[in-house]
Design an enzyme around this catalytic site. Structure first.
Site, mmCIF file in Angstrom:
data_model
loop_
_atom_site.group_PDB
_atom_site.id
_atom_site.type_symbol
_atom_site.label_atom_id
_atom_site.label_comp_id
_atom_site.label_asym_id
_atom_site.label_seq_id
_atom_site.Cartn_x
_atom_site.Cartn_y
_atom_site.Cartn_z
ATOM 1 N N ASP A 32 1.011 -1.069 0.118
ATOM 2 C CA ASP A 32 0.070 0.214 0.141
ATOM 3 C C ASP A 32 0.803 1.172 0.057
ATOM 4 O OD1 ASP A 32 -2.985 0.220 0.686
ATOM 5 O OD2 ASP A 32 -2.017 2.027 1.152
ATOM 6 N N ARG A 82 -15.518 2.967 -5.233
ATOM 7 C CA ARG A 82 -16.567 3.624 -5.563
ATOM 8 C C ARG A 82 -17.495 4.285 -4.480
ATOM 9 N NH1 ARG A 82 -21.658 0.993 -9.301
ATOM 10 N NH2 ARG A 82 -21.124 -0.742 -7.870
ATOM 11 N N ARG A 88 -19.061 2.785 -12.093
ATOM 12 C CA ARG A 88 -17.643 2.536 -11.955
ATOM 13 C C ARG A 88 -16.820 3.191 -13.211
ATOM 14 N NH1 ARG A 88 -20.678 -2.256 -11.294
ATOM 15 N NH2 ARG A 88 -19.718 -3.507 -9.417
ATOM 16 N N ASN A 95 -8.303 5.878 -11.500
ATOM 17 C CA ASN A 95 -7.890 4.498 -11.418
ATOM 18 C C ASN A 95 -6.876 4.145 -12.325
ATOM 19 O OD1 ASN A 95 -9.028 4.533 -8.843
ATOM 20 N ND2 ASN A 95 -10.481 2.984 -9.549
ATOM 21 N N SER A 119 -9.615 -3.617 -9.617
ATOM 22 C CA SER A 119 -9.889 -2.158 -9.579
ATOM 23 C C SER A 119 -10.845 -1.947 -10.671
ATOM 24 C CB SER A 119 -8.522 -1.287 -9.999
ATOM 25 O OG SER A 119 -7.306 -1.768 -9.299
ATOM 26 N N ASP A 148 -19.725 -11.453 -9.931
ATOM 27 C CA ASP A 148 -21.128 -11.373 -10.346
ATOM 28 C C ASP A 148 -21.806 -12.622 -10.325
ATOM 29 O OD1 ASP A 148 -20.338 -8.526 -10.689
ATOM 30 O OD2 ASP A 148 -20.022 -8.989 -12.854
ATOM 31 N N ARG A 151 -22.904 -13.440 -6.876
ATOM 32 C CA ARG A 151 -24.057 -12.628 -6.604
ATOM 33 C C ARG A 151 -25.275 -13.153 -7.038
ATOM 34 N NH1 ARG A 151 -21.182 -6.743 -6.837
ATOM 35 N NH2 ARG A 151 -20.252 -6.794 -4.675
ATOM 36 N N HIS A 175 -18.623 -5.999 -16.287
ATOM 37 C CA HIS A 175 -18.799 -5.952 -14.960
ATOM 38 C C HIS A 175 -19.193 -4.473 -14.566
ATOM 39 C CE1 HIS A 175 -17.988 -6.356 -10.785
ATOM 40 N NE2 HIS A 175 -17.033 -5.404 -10.631
#
Length: 308
Positions: A32, A82, A88, A95, A119, A148, A151, A175
């Site tokens: 990071d 987001r 997105r 990004n 990302s 996805d 989900r 996506h």
């Protein structure tokens, strides 16, 4: 096997946690840019090792990519998350610069690395990695379809009132809230088409709730989700590390498959030790193919804003 996760925020830390707990690799390196953040997350996670029964070593570093050298797989989660009301697509300007810089550092220290892109906007960021990394296309994978599809299964099990282990299905195309294509025509409950169990209204509910799955969580949480994305990444990393040859929907560079070229879109693929072992061609209905093409057009428009 060594795995690097870039970005030690909620998604990156969840990736590291799930990968470590599955005990299939020797080391996970968290990276990071915030001073001490990755080191702190790594220490916190290592203090769960004796409690959760894993021996994977987790280390953290503030921007020192030399510590990622020799990574077999790297996961890019870095970038701004987001926010409520943000699409997105609106993330691209910020990004893209982050992902391009991260990719260069990863490849410099691990030239044989397989990169998994998380990302957002994910299909466009995966495309950017293809265009800037110099890696062969089978070593670059966008995560979106795996998440996805999870989900989609959640919403199907909810509508069916069944255990989630009873259902199977996949989501392809983009996506994004508008470009996602849940394949209800191929979804099953223990091999039986779910369309035999669900009314037209229920089917529409499942599809629409799947498509806005990320936005729904963003509205509830005030930021992007992290548990399911982390779990989706861990499944993909394990498929590579253990050469499982799992079929996982993911965002890949297409060269004629599904009628598209020079674009990253979600399609089913066999994932193994070499990354993408095979793109699986499935027959789509005329309506599904039209929606796939529509999603491709939208992603291609976003890709046009990339500067690389």
């Amino acid at each position: 096997m060594k795995v690097t996760v870039v970005g030690a925020g909620a998604v990156g830390a969840s990736c590291a946690e799930y990968i470590a707990m599955k005990n299939f690799c020797s080391e996970v390196v968290l990276v990071d840019i915030k001073e001490g953040f990755a080191e702190g997350k790594a220490m916190d996670l290592m203090q769960t090792a004796s409690l959760n029964g894993f021996d994977t070593k987790i280390t953290g570093t503030t921007g020192d990519y030399s510590k990622t050298a020799g990574s077999h797989v790297a996961v890019i989660t870095s970038g701004i998350p987001r926010k409520p009301g943000m699409t997105r697509e609106e993330l691209i300007g910020i990004n893209a610069g982050i992902v391009k810089d991260v990719t260069a550092n990863l490849v410099k220290h691990s030239p044989e690395v397989i990169i998994i892109v998380v990302s957002n906007p994910m299909d466009t960021m995966a495309y950017l990695v293809h265009k800037t990394s110099g890696l062969p296309k089978h070593k670059i994978i966008g995560m979106g379809g795996a998440l996805d599809s999870a989900r989609f299964k959640y919403r199907m099990a909810e509508a069916l009132g069944s255990p989630i282990s009873d259902v199977d299905g996949m989501v392809i195309a983009a996506h994004s809230d508008t470009g996602m294509l849940p394949l209800l025509s191929k979804a099953t409950r223990n091999g039986v088409p779910v369309t035999e169990f669900l009314s037209d209204e229920q089917q529409k509910y499942v599809v629409e709730e799947t498509k806005v799955g990320g936005a729904t969580l963003t509205k509830l949480l005030g930021t992007s989700a992290w548990y399911a994305p982390g779990a989706a990444v861990s499944v993909m990393v394990q498929a590579i590390a253990c050469d499982q040859k799992k079929m996982i929907p993911c965002s890949l560079m297409l060269e004629g498959e599904y009628g598209q070229s020079d674009i990253c879109l979600g399609v089913p693929a066999i994932i193994g030790a070499n990354g993408v072992e095979q793109i699986v061609n499935i027959t789509l209905t005329a309506e599904e193919q039209a929606k796939f093409t529509e999603a491709a057009n939208a992603v291609r428009e976003i890709n046009g804003d990339l500067k690389y």
